[in-house]
Enzyme design. Structure first.
Site, PDB file in Angstrom:
ATOM      1  N   GLU A  88     -14.587   6.704   4.007  1.00  0.00           N
ATOM      2  CA  GLU A  88     -13.081   6.131   4.953  1.00  0.00           C
ATOM      3  C   GLU A  88     -12.241   6.586   5.714  1.00  0.00           C
ATOM      4  OE1 GLU A  88     -13.206   3.339   1.561  1.00  0.00           O
ATOM      5  OE2 GLU A  88     -10.716   4.023   1.035  1.00  0.00           O
ATOM      6  N   HIS A  98      -7.283  -0.163  -0.030  1.00  0.00           N
ATOM      7  CA  HIS A  98      -7.472   1.325  -0.535  1.00  0.00           C
ATOM      8  C   HIS A  98      -5.900   2.165  -0.227  1.00  0.00           C
ATOM      9  CE1 HIS A  98     -11.642   1.251  -1.279  1.00  0.00           C
ATOM     10  NE2 HIS A  98     -11.332   1.116  -2.557  1.00  0.00           N
TER      11      HIS A  98
END
Lengths: 294, 381
Positions: free
Chosen positions: A213, A251
């Site tokens: 990511e 995150h």
């Protein structure tokens, strides 16, 4: 075969009496994992109930290791105690330490990851779903019912996105050697390259799925590592192509800062290393099926 | 969490780093009064949590208190890269002889703090890194032993600093490292670090980012947290314990897990739509949290369709379904929902949702395509 954990792993759980710890340890036990001990300071000797009945409790990891020979630890303690818990496990001789806890201060992880890695100890996480070797051991929170034994190694910075992929693979009858969630924090104990090296060395792993990511440069490092060292086919995916710069996307590590860490850069790096990159998560299992000739 | 320049310099000052910190003003009158107390000339500086203030006209020299008021009038309310200026810092003006760059940042790849210094101060360091990478001197700090004197020498000699200033520079960098450690910072930057014409070393501008996960032990910094750059939706989401980022599109997203939430946005884009937001409800969300999340999404008038994508693990499908039903009962809306719930208690979710007027998709791709199509039918650009 598998990496990091298997049916012979002797797993202890730090924070086994907390809400999350008790719930997930129950699922670990039910999926056949050999949970040999629980540690909660002040609760040594207490009897656990329900799915955890029979798991002996200890006040310290040292006592637990001495009595049970535990070699893997799964940590569910609150964020402010996580660094201490990892160091306690490391000092007690645990070889593989999995930290599920989210929200651990990054300065704590700078100190801890450097300390444990210098001793050759494997630390996975923090802020991760842990790992599972289907049919062997589940250390963490990845649902066991979406996994099945087989030839694919999975490594990911994500949790539920990994579940999607495991579910899609398993639905097609494609099983996994081990699935490892390395976590979404900026400083992790284990990075893509560490796990890729293990999968490359694992004879049972025929193909590797890598789910990255935005944020940081670990995917680029992984691409370079694959080009130089990995002979097995790798299928990749990068989440966050539509993420705006400068915003933390859930995150702590998923942030494009100073124009660095974009999905486009990472996809380019993976493709340049000969990695097949899926456009969306459903496509990952399709590509894997094609490459495995299923 | 980013600090304003004035907060960063206050923190520097508290750790013994030389700063000349003036006063913060919210109005032109406050700026005039501040300039009178400080003594002119002064520099009026926009306080915004973004770079490029100078180029945007956010930093101006003022010769008199009235001039300071006038400059503050032009700067307050400016839009700098989407940040509205609500505060200015009125600082005493100084004569600059030399500008240096020094920063301590987190090197994620190395798992260590990294000190970077350059003689090219005042410039955008990312531009220097691209155009003149050899002009940046880097040293990593081993967390087991900390910052060492030889590393300070490497930095000072590396940037060609004249010897008489080495002691002051070493002291300043040591104190900046103290700030980095004590404030749980992921960035502590001085740019520019200046030498005045009188030979005095000063931190003229500062930038500090504090690790959001460490705010529980950063009481004073956390109490000063500025949330004026958040949208109403982002503030409501934060208060509800949701990970939410506002975007410009027309398809609202509700997903569990950050990676899956990003991937869901990406799939919407892949099929020609635009996501209206990033929203991760987190693990194990209960029905009331799901309802709150839907309220936040539906409050955005641009939202023409909602995509709900849940992969049940810790999160239970039936809890999410109950939240959807509650939201539909309590919020008047004609925005169509596309719901995909897989995993833990997915069957129970289907039963709960059986009577609700919802669209569905078996896969993420299918559900996203459906949401894009529905949004387009309702006039989404």
């Amino acid at each position: 075969m598998s990496i990091y954990v298997d049916a012979s792993s002797r797993v202890l759980v730090q924070g086994i009496t907390g809400r999350e710890g008790a719930f997930h340890t129950g699922h670990m036990v039910k999926s056949g994992t050999n949970v040999v001990a629980g540690v909660t300071p002040g609760k040594g000797g207490q009897a656990l109930e329900g799915d955890l009945a029979g798991v002996p409790m200890f006040n310290t990891v040292r006592d637990a290791v001495k009595a049970t020979g535990a070699d893997v630890s799964c940590i569910f303690v609150p964020a402010k105690f996580a660094a201490d818990a990892v160091l306690e496990a490391a000092d007690a001789g645990i070889a593989v330490i999995v930290t599920i806890t989210e929200g651990v201060p990054v300065h704590d992880m700078i100190r801890v990851t450097n300390s444990v890695r210098s001793r050759g100890i494997t630390m996975i996480g923090p802020n991760c779903p842990g790992m599972i070797t289907p049919g062997g051991a589940k250390v963490g929170i990845i649902p066991a019912n979406i996994c099945t034994p087989g030839p694919v190694g999975v490594v990911s910075r994500s949790g539920t996105l990994t579940y999607e992929v495991l579910h899609a693979l398993t639905s097609r009858g494609i099983g996994q050697t081990t699935a490892v969630g390395i976590g979404g924090d900026p400083v992790q104990g284990t990075k893509f390259v560490d796990v890729l090296a293990r999968f490359q060395a694992d004879p049972a792993t025929e193909l590797i799925v890598m789910i990255g990511e935005i944020g940081g440069t670990d995917e680029e490092a992984a691409a370079a590592f694959v080009a130089a060292n990995v002979t097995k086919p790798v299928v990749g995916f990068i989440a966050g192509q539509t993420a705006p710069p400068g915003k933390t996307m859930g995150h702590a590590g998923a942030i494009i800062s100073g124009g660095k860490g974009t999905a486009a850069e990472k996809i380019r790096a993976l493709q340049a290393a000969g990695i097949a990159v899926a456009r969306h998560p459903d496509e990952i299992a399709e590509i894997v099926a094609g490459q495995l000739g299923r | 969490m980013d600090l304003f320049e004035y907060q960063a310099k206050r923190l520097f000052g508290a750790h013994g780093i030389p700063v000349k910190l003036g006063e913060v003003a919210r109005t032109p009158d406050e700026a005039r009064a501040a300039a009178e107390r400080i003594g002119c000339p002064v520099v009026v500086k926009a306080q915004v949590l973004t770079g490029g203030r100078g180029k945007a006209g956010g930093v101006k020299l003022a010769a008199t208190p009235d001039d300071a008021a006038e400059k503050a009038r032009t700067i307050l309310g400016l839009d700098i890269k989407g940040h509205t200026v609500k505060l200015v810092l009125v600082d005493p003006a100084v004569d600059i002889a030399t500008e240096i760059y020094v920063a301590i940042t987190l090197d994620r790849a190395a798992r260590r703090a990294l000190i970077m210094a350059s003689a090219e101060g005042g410039m955008d360091i990312e531009q220097v890194a691209v155009e003149k990478p050899e002009a940046i001197v880097r040293v990593h700090i081993d967390p087991a032993v900390g910052l060492q004197p030889y590393q300070l020498r490497q930095l000072a000699f590396g940037i060609g600093l004249p010897a008489p200033h080495h002691a002051a520079f070493a002291d300043l960098v040591t104190r900046l490292h103290n700030v980095f450690e004590a404030a749980d910072a992921t960035l502590a930057e001085v740019n520019p670090l200046i030498l005045t014409t009188a030979g005095e070393m000063l931190a003229l501008d500062g930038k500090v980012t504090v690790d959001a996960s460490a705010l529980y032990r950063q009481g004073a910094l956390a109490a000063d947290r500025y949330d004026g750059d958040l949208t109403d939706a982002e503030r409501a989401a934060r208060d509800a314990g949701l990970n939410y980022v506002d975007l410009d599109g027309s398809i609202g997203c509700l997903v569990n897990g950050a990676g899956l939430a990003m991937a869901s946005m990406d799939v919407i884009k892949l099929f020609g739509g635009e996501p209206a937001n990033f929203l991760d409800i987190g693990g194990g969300a209960q029905a009331d949290k799901v309802e709150k999340a839907l309220r936040i999404i539906l409050a955005d008038a641009r939202v023409k369709a909602v995509l709900i994508n849940i992969f049940g693990g810790i999160t239970r499908g039936d809890e999410v379904a109950r939240g959807i039903v509650a939201a539909l009962g309590n919020i008047a809306t004609d925005v169509p929902f596309v719901v995909r719930i897989v995993g833990t208690n997915a069957e129970a979710a289907q039963t709960i949702l059986a009577d609700a007027k919802l669209h569905s998709g078996a896969t993420l791709a299918e559900a996203a395509q459906k949401a894009v199509q529905l949004a387009a039918e309702r006039g989404a650009a």
